[in-house]
Design a protein around this motif. Structure first.
Motif, PDB file in Angstrom:
ATOM      1  N   VAL A  88       0.846  -1.199   0.000  1.00 60.82           N
ATOM      2  CA  VAL A  88       0.000   0.000   0.000  1.00 60.82           C
ATOM      3  C   VAL A  88       0.878   1.244   0.000  1.00 60.82           C
ATOM      4  O   VAL A  88       1.883   1.312   0.715  1.00 60.82           O
ATOM      5  N   VAL A  89       0.478   2.227  -0.812  1.00 56.70           N
ATOM      6  CA  VAL A  89       1.106   3.548  -0.806  1.00 56.70           C
ATOM      7  C   VAL A  89       0.009   4.575  -0.542  1.00 56.70           C
ATOM      8  O   VAL A  89      -1.069   4.507  -1.142  1.00 56.70           O
ATOM      9  N   VAL A  90       0.290   5.505   0.381  1.00 54.42           N
ATOM     10  CA  VAL A  90      -0.650   6.586   0.692  1.00 54.42           C
ATOM     11  C   VAL A  90       0.050   7.907   0.413  1.00 54.42           C
ATOM     12  O   VAL A  90       1.182   8.130   0.847  1.00 54.42           O
ATOM     13  N   VAL A  91      -0.643   8.784  -0.338  1.00 56.89           N
ATOM     14  CA  VAL A  91      -0.106  10.106  -0.663  1.00 56.89           C
ATOM     15  C   VAL A  91      -1.048  11.155  -0.093  1.00 56.89           C
ATOM     16  O   VAL A  91      -2.256  11.134  -0.359  1.00 56.89           O
ATOM     17  N   ASP A  92      -0.505  12.062   0.713  1.00 54.91           N
ATOM     18  CA  ASP A  92      -1.285  13.118   1.360  1.00 54.91           C
ATOM     19  C   ASP A  92      -1.331  14.352   0.458  1.00 54.91           C
ATOM     20  O   ASP A  92      -0.306  14.768  -0.081  1.00 54.91           O
ATOM     21  N   HIS A  93      -2.519  14.939   0.326  1.00 54.24           N
ATOM     22  CA  HIS A  93      -2.705  16.122  -0.518  1.00 54.24           C
ATOM     23  C   HIS A  93      -3.256  17.298   0.277  1.00 54.24           C
ATOM     24  O   HIS A  93      -3.885  18.189  -0.285  1.00 54.24           O
ATOM     25  N   GLY A  94      -3.054  17.306   1.571  1.00 54.49           N
ATOM     26  CA  GLY A  94      -3.600  18.378   2.410  1.00 54.49           C
ATOM     27  C   GLY A  94      -4.909  17.913   3.021  1.00 54.49           C
ATOM     28  O   GLY A  94      -4.914  17.092   3.937  1.00 54.49           O
ATOM     29  N   PRO A  95      -6.062  18.396   2.507  1.00 56.23           N
ATOM     30  CA  PRO A  95      -7.338  17.967   3.101  1.00 56.23           C
ATOM     31  C   PRO A  95      -7.740  16.550   2.709  1.00 56.23           C
ATOM     32  O   PRO A  95      -8.625  15.971   3.320  1.00 56.23           O
ATOM     33  N   THR A  96      -7.100  15.995   1.681  1.00 56.96           N
ATOM     34  CA  THR A  96      -7.427  14.641   1.247  1.00 56.96           C
ATOM     35  C   THR A  96      -6.153  13.819   1.073  1.00 56.96           C
ATOM     36  O   THR A  96      -5.038  14.350   1.103  1.00 56.96           O
ATOM     37  N   LEU A 107       9.617   3.950  -2.468  1.00 56.90           N
ATOM     38  CA  LEU A 107       9.572   5.323  -1.977  1.00 56.90           C
ATOM     39  C   LEU A 107       9.644   5.339  -0.450  1.00 56.90           C
ATOM     40  O   LEU A 107       9.216   4.395   0.220  1.00 56.90           O
ATOM     41  N   ALA A 108      10.148   6.435   0.085  1.00 60.44           N
ATOM     42  CA  ALA A 108      10.199   6.618   1.531  1.00 60.44           C
ATOM     43  C   ALA A 108       9.157   7.650   1.941  1.00 60.44           C
ATOM     44  O   ALA A 108       8.911   8.612   1.207  1.00 60.44           O
ATOM     45  N   PRO A 109       8.514   7.463   3.097  1.00 58.63           N
ATOM     46  CA  PRO A 109       7.598   8.491   3.592  1.00 58.63           C
ATOM     47  C   PRO A 109       8.299   9.847   3.652  1.00 58.63           C
ATOM     48  O   PRO A 109       9.474   9.938   3.978  1.00 58.63           O
ATOM     49  N   GLY A 110       7.560  10.871   3.318  1.00 59.20           N
ATOM     50  CA  GLY A 110       8.110  12.223   3.282  1.00 59.20           C
ATOM     51  C   GLY A 110       8.456  12.681   1.877  1.00 59.20           C
ATOM     52  O   GLY A 110       8.633  13.877   1.639  1.00 59.20           O
ATOM     53  N   ARG A 111       8.540  11.759   0.928  1.00 59.99           N
ATOM     54  CA  ARG A 111       8.896  12.110  -0.450  1.00 59.99           C
ATOM     55  C   ARG A 111       7.799  12.956  -1.083  1.00 59.99           C
ATOM     56  O   ARG A 111       6.621  12.633  -1.010  1.00 59.99           O
ATOM     57  N   ARG A 112       8.196  14.073  -1.690  1.00 58.57           N
ATOM     58  CA  ARG A 112       7.266  14.955  -2.395  1.00 58.57           C
ATOM     59  C   ARG A 112       7.078  14.444  -3.816  1.00 58.57           C
ATOM     60  O   ARG A 112       8.036  14.044  -4.475  1.00 58.57           O
ATOM     61  N   LEU A 113       5.847  14.486  -4.295  1.00 56.91           N
ATOM     62  CA  LEU A 113       5.522  14.002  -5.629  1.00 56.91           C
ATOM     63  C   LEU A 113       4.730  15.039  -6.402  1.00 56.91           C
ATOM     64  O   LEU A 113       3.912  15.762  -5.827  1.00 56.91           O
ATOM     65  N   ALA A 114       4.955  15.080  -7.709  1.00 56.02           N
ATOM     66  CA  ALA A 114       4.099  15.838  -8.610  1.00 56.02           C
ATOM     67  C   ALA A 114       3.046  14.884  -9.159  1.00 56.02           C
ATOM     68  O   ALA A 114       3.230  13.666  -9.143  1.00 56.02           O
TER      69      ALA A 114
END
Length: 199
Positions: A88-96, A107-114
């Motif tokens: 499982v991979v979870v990507v945070d987008h602020g409110p969602t 990938l490591a947690p904390g990595r910024r993605l476009a």
């Protein structure tokens, strides 16, 4: 004095728009398909009625084992790991946040993605479509409000049907009855307008 065609041209579009577009659609971010090009939606979103109630808290997109999975929106990786035997991979987008599984990722947690950046590859083990591979893609607001991720890509593939829907099969036919017309929500507004002019 306004003519009937002029009134129809003025009022009807507003009625149809309010009858067919969810209020939240205007504020949804514009995302990308996590499995480009746009894949087949094998299982649609089915919001649960309660926190622990039944439902399908995302969509299943048909893919191929090893296919690159991409971030639907820009954000920050907050989780990479295994849950119930699935990557499982979870990507945070602020409110969602968006979730992707089964995915093998380095990938490591904390990595910024476009939006569109690769997050890993689609796995077969743990696929909801086994023996086929499919990506379970979720979209969550806050802690437990599940949203339809197809809203991020315009609602998914659109097939236009006649306003009256598809013709019904003849009596005694073995044909499967068609689904309800997607324009069903428009009918009350159109009928109300027709009743108003008939008055």
């Amino acid at each position: 004095m306004r003519t009937v065609p002029h009134l129809l041209a003025t009022i009807l579009p507003a009625l149809l728009l309010t009858a067919s577009v969810p209020a939240s659609a205007a504020t949804d971010p514009v995302g990308r398909w996590p499995l480009p090009p746009p894949p087949e939606v094998v299982a649609p979103f089915d919001a649960p009625d309660s926190t622990w109630g039944p439902g399908h808290r995302g969509v299943d997109l048909l893919g191929a084992p090893g296919q690159p999975v991409r971030a639907a929106l820009p954000g920050r990786v907050t989780f990479v790991g295994t849950i119930a035997g699935r990557g499982v991979v979870v990507v945070d987008h602020g409110p969602t946040r968006t979730t992707y599984e089964p995915v093998a990722s380095s990938l490591a947690p904390g990595r910024r993605l476009a939006a569109g950046d690769p997050i890993g590859t689609l796995g077969l083990l743990g696929s909801h479509c086994f023996p086929r591979a499919c990506l379970h893609w979720g979209w969550i607001r806050g802690r437990e409000t599940y949203l339809d991720p197809l809203r991020l890509v315009g609602g998914g593939p659109v097939r236009l049907l006649p306003l009256a829907g598809l013709p019904r099969p003849a009596a005694g036919s073995s044909a499967v009855a068609p689904l309800a017309s997607p324009y069903a929500a428009w009918r009350p507004a159109v009928q109300q307008l027709a009743d108003w002019f008939a008055w």
